[in-house]
Design a protein around this motif. Structure first.
Motif, mmCIF file in Angstrom:
data_model
loop_
_atom_site.group_PDB
_atom_site.id
_atom_site.type_symbol
_atom_site.label_atom_id
_atom_site.label_comp_id
_atom_site.label_asym_id
_atom_site.label_seq_id
_atom_site.Cartn_x
_atom_site.Cartn_y
_atom_site.Cartn_z
ATOM 1 N N LEU A 59 -7.019 4.826 -6.679
ATOM 2 C CA LEU A 59 -5.823 5.481 -6.175
ATOM 3 C C LEU A 59 -4.582 4.599 -6.319
ATOM 4 N N GLY A 60 -4.785 3.385 -6.740
ATOM 5 C CA GLY A 60 -3.657 2.494 -6.967
ATOM 6 C C GLY A 60 -3.500 1.391 -5.947
ATOM 7 N N ALA A 61 -4.355 1.358 -4.923
ATOM 8 C CA ALA A 61 -4.264 0.293 -3.920
ATOM 9 C C ALA A 61 -5.018 -0.926 -4.422
ATOM 10 N N ASP A 62 -4.477 -1.530 -5.468
ATOM 11 C CA ASP A 62 -5.138 -2.677 -6.088
ATOM 12 C C ASP A 62 -5.081 -3.876 -5.150
ATOM 13 N N ALA A 63 -6.247 -4.469 -4.873
ATOM 14 C CA ALA A 63 -6.331 -5.556 -3.906
ATOM 15 C C ALA A 63 -5.504 -6.760 -4.333
ATOM 16 N N THR A 64 -5.526 -7.090 -5.626
ATOM 17 C CA THR A 64 -4.759 -8.233 -6.111
ATOM 18 C C THR A 64 -3.265 -8.017 -5.918
ATOM 19 N N THR A 65 -2.794 -6.811 -6.214
ATOM 20 C CA THR A 65 -1.375 -6.492 -6.045
ATOM 21 C C THR A 65 -0.962 -6.622 -4.588
ATOM 22 N N VAL A 66 -1.822 -6.159 -3.698
ATOM 23 C CA VAL A 66 -1.522 -6.219 -2.265
ATOM 24 C C VAL A 66 -1.438 -7.664 -1.788
ATOM 25 N N VAL A 67 -2.373 -8.501 -2.214
ATOM 26 C CA VAL A 67 -2.368 -9.897 -1.783
ATOM 27 C C VAL A 67 -1.201 -10.665 -2.407
ATOM 28 N N ARG A 68 -0.867 -10.354 -3.635
ATOM 29 C CA ARG A 68 0.304 -10.991 -4.257
ATOM 30 C C ARG A 68 1.561 -10.666 -3.450
ATOM 31 N N ALA A 69 1.680 -9.417 -3.034
ATOM 32 C CA ALA A 69 2.834 -9.026 -2.219
ATOM 33 C C ALA A 69 2.823 -9.758 -0.889
ATOM 34 N N VAL A 78 0.844 -1.204 0.000
ATOM 35 C CA VAL A 78 0.000 0.000 0.000
ATOM 36 C C VAL A 78 0.876 1.249 0.000
ATOM 37 N N GLN A 79 1.909 1.257 0.824
ATOM 38 C CA GLN A 79 2.829 2.393 0.840
ATOM 39 C C GLN A 79 3.453 2.609 -0.535
ATOM 40 N N ASP A 80 3.886 1.519 -1.152
ATOM 41 C CA ASP A 80 4.564 1.603 -2.442
ATOM 42 C C ASP A 80 3.618 2.100 -3.531
ATOM 43 N N ALA A 81 2.351 1.673 -3.456
ATOM 44 C CA ALA A 81 1.379 2.053 -4.479
ATOM 45 C C ALA A 81 0.842 3.467 -4.259
ATOM 46 N N LEU A 82 0.695 3.856 -3.000
ATOM 47 C CA LEU A 82 0.090 5.147 -2.689
ATOM 48 C C LEU A 82 1.101 6.067 -2.014
ATOM 49 N N ASP A 83 1.020 6.168 -0.689
ATOM 50 C CA ASP A 83 1.923 7.055 0.040
ATOM 51 C C ASP A 83 1.916 6.673 1.516
ATOM 52 N N ASP A 84 2.669 7.419 2.309
ATOM 53 C CA ASP A 84 2.771 7.108 3.732
ATOM 54 C C ASP A 84 1.439 7.280 4.455
ATOM 55 N N ALA A 85 0.653 8.275 4.052
ATOM 56 C CA ALA A 85 -0.637 8.493 4.707
ATOM 57 C C ALA A 85 -1.541 7.278 4.539
ATOM 58 N N ALA A 86 -1.575 6.724 3.321
ATOM 59 C CA ALA A 86 -2.375 5.522 3.071
ATOM 60 C C ALA A 86 -1.817 4.339 3.851
ATOM 61 N N PHE A 87 -0.509 4.254 3.939
ATOM 62 C CA PHE A 87 0.120 3.182 4.710
ATOM 63 C C PHE A 87 -0.340 3.208 6.160
ATOM 64 N N PHE A 88 -0.306 4.374 6.783
ATOM 65 C CA PHE A 88 -0.689 4.453 8.190
ATOM 66 C C PHE A 88 -2.181 4.193 8.380
ATOM 67 N N GLU A 89 -3.002 4.611 7.429
ATOM 68 C CA GLU A 89 -4.436 4.313 7.509
ATOM 69 C C GLU A 89 -4.666 2.805 7.405
ATOM 70 N N TYR A 90 -3.986 2.181 6.474
ATOM 71 C CA TYR A 90 -4.113 0.734 6.283
ATOM 72 C C TYR A 90 -3.620 -0.017 7.520
ATOM 73 N N THR A 91 -2.468 0.382 8.021
ATOM 74 C CA THR A 91 -1.878 -0.264 9.188
ATOM 75 C C THR A 91 -2.789 -0.155 10.405
ATOM 76 N N HIS A 92 -3.363 1.014 10.616
ATOM 77 C CA HIS A 92 -4.248 1.193 11.773
ATOM 78 C C HIS A 92 -5.449 0.252 11.683
ATOM 79 N N THR A 93 -6.008 0.124 10.482
ATOM 80 C CA THR A 93 -7.159 -0.765 10.309
ATOM 81 C C THR A 93 -6.779 -2.210 10.585
ATOM 82 N N LEU A 94 -5.616 -2.635 10.108
ATOM 83 C CA LEU A 94 -5.186 -4.009 10.357
ATOM 84 C C LEU A 94 -5.030 -4.273 11.852
#
Length: 243
Positions: free
Chosen positions: A180-190, A135-151
């Motif tokens: 925005l680029g946070a493709d679910a398939t890309t994230v799961v592949r990673a 998510v960080q790689d596809a978007l930015d740090d803000a999206a990373f922290f939002e994603y991380t908090h949810t997890l």
């Protein structure tokens, strides 16, 4: 692969004091302490992503440290976490929001996330961290922290959840917006392929070099706090700001 939850009440000595948290050991065969994991309240339908268990990915060797707050602040807070550690979930949901309100949003500190897969779980300590870095790689740090908090807030939606855990990682990514680029398939592949394992391992080695032995571990300007609680971290920040 079954999840292994090796949770201890305390870790070894780090810096000036003992830190309550998670540590890796071979002992308890998948049980948690049951008190600190944030409960999942997810009721929505999960995104079903068809990704093989061992996808062919090109490893990413380096990625910037996720940062929030003022990147040039005089005080730097470094936090080392494991996505399968229930104490990290407690920190992320109870302590970090207070730090954000008091110090990060006003621009008083530079706040850094660091990965430290002990691993508490041989599968999810790595998989969730890889997903977040995607998510960080596809978007930015803000999206990373939002994603991380949810997890962390819904840790039991993936830790110990089997294959549906990856569907949850995909669902949270999709909620950020595929446009925005946070493709679910890309994230799961990673997540399944360990695309960012070199980044995670480098971060873990950095933590070990600093003396990290368990998670969460917090440093303020390079010195470990006495505990990962808000009062201890806040006191260390205030002292660093006054010097």
């Amino acid at each position: 692969m079954r999840t292994r939850r090796d949770v201890l009440a305390t870790t070894g000595a780090v810096g000036a004091g003992l830190l309550a948290g998670c540590a890796s050991s071979g002992g308890n065969g998948g049980e948690s302490d049951g008190d600190d994991t944030a409960e999942s309240t997810t009721t929505r339908d999960l995104v079903d992503v068809d990704v093989p268990d061992d996808p062919d990915v090109t490893p990413v060797e380096s990625l910037p440290t996720p940062v929030r707050g003022d990147p040039d602040a005089a005080v730097t807070v470094q936090v080392f976490e494991d996505y399968a550690c229930p104490h990290c979930a407690t920190y992320a949901t109870e302590v970090m929001p207070r730090l954000v309100e008091s110090y990060t949003q006003p621009g008083e500190i530079r706040y850094e996330h660091h990965d430290f897969p002990l691993p508490v779980s041989e599968e999810w300590s790595w998989a969730a961290a890889n997903a977040a870095r995607a998510v960080q790689d596809a978007l930015d740090d803000a999206a990373f922290f939002e994603y991380t908090h949810t997890l962390f807030a819904h840790q039991d939606a993936y830790v110990g959840a089997g294959a549906t855990g990856y569907d949850y990682l995909a669902t949270v990514a999709a909620d950020l917006g595929a446009d925005l680029g946070a493709d679910a398939t890309t994230v799961v592949r990673a997540a399944k392929g360990g695309k960012y394992d070199p980044v995670l391992k480098a971060d873990r080695q950095h933590g070990r070099d600093m003396g990290v032995r368990g998670t969460p571990t917090v440093f303020v300007n390079g010195t470990a706090t006495d505990s990962p609680g808000y009062d201890a971290i806040s006191s260390a920040i205030d002292e660093a700001r006054s010097t």
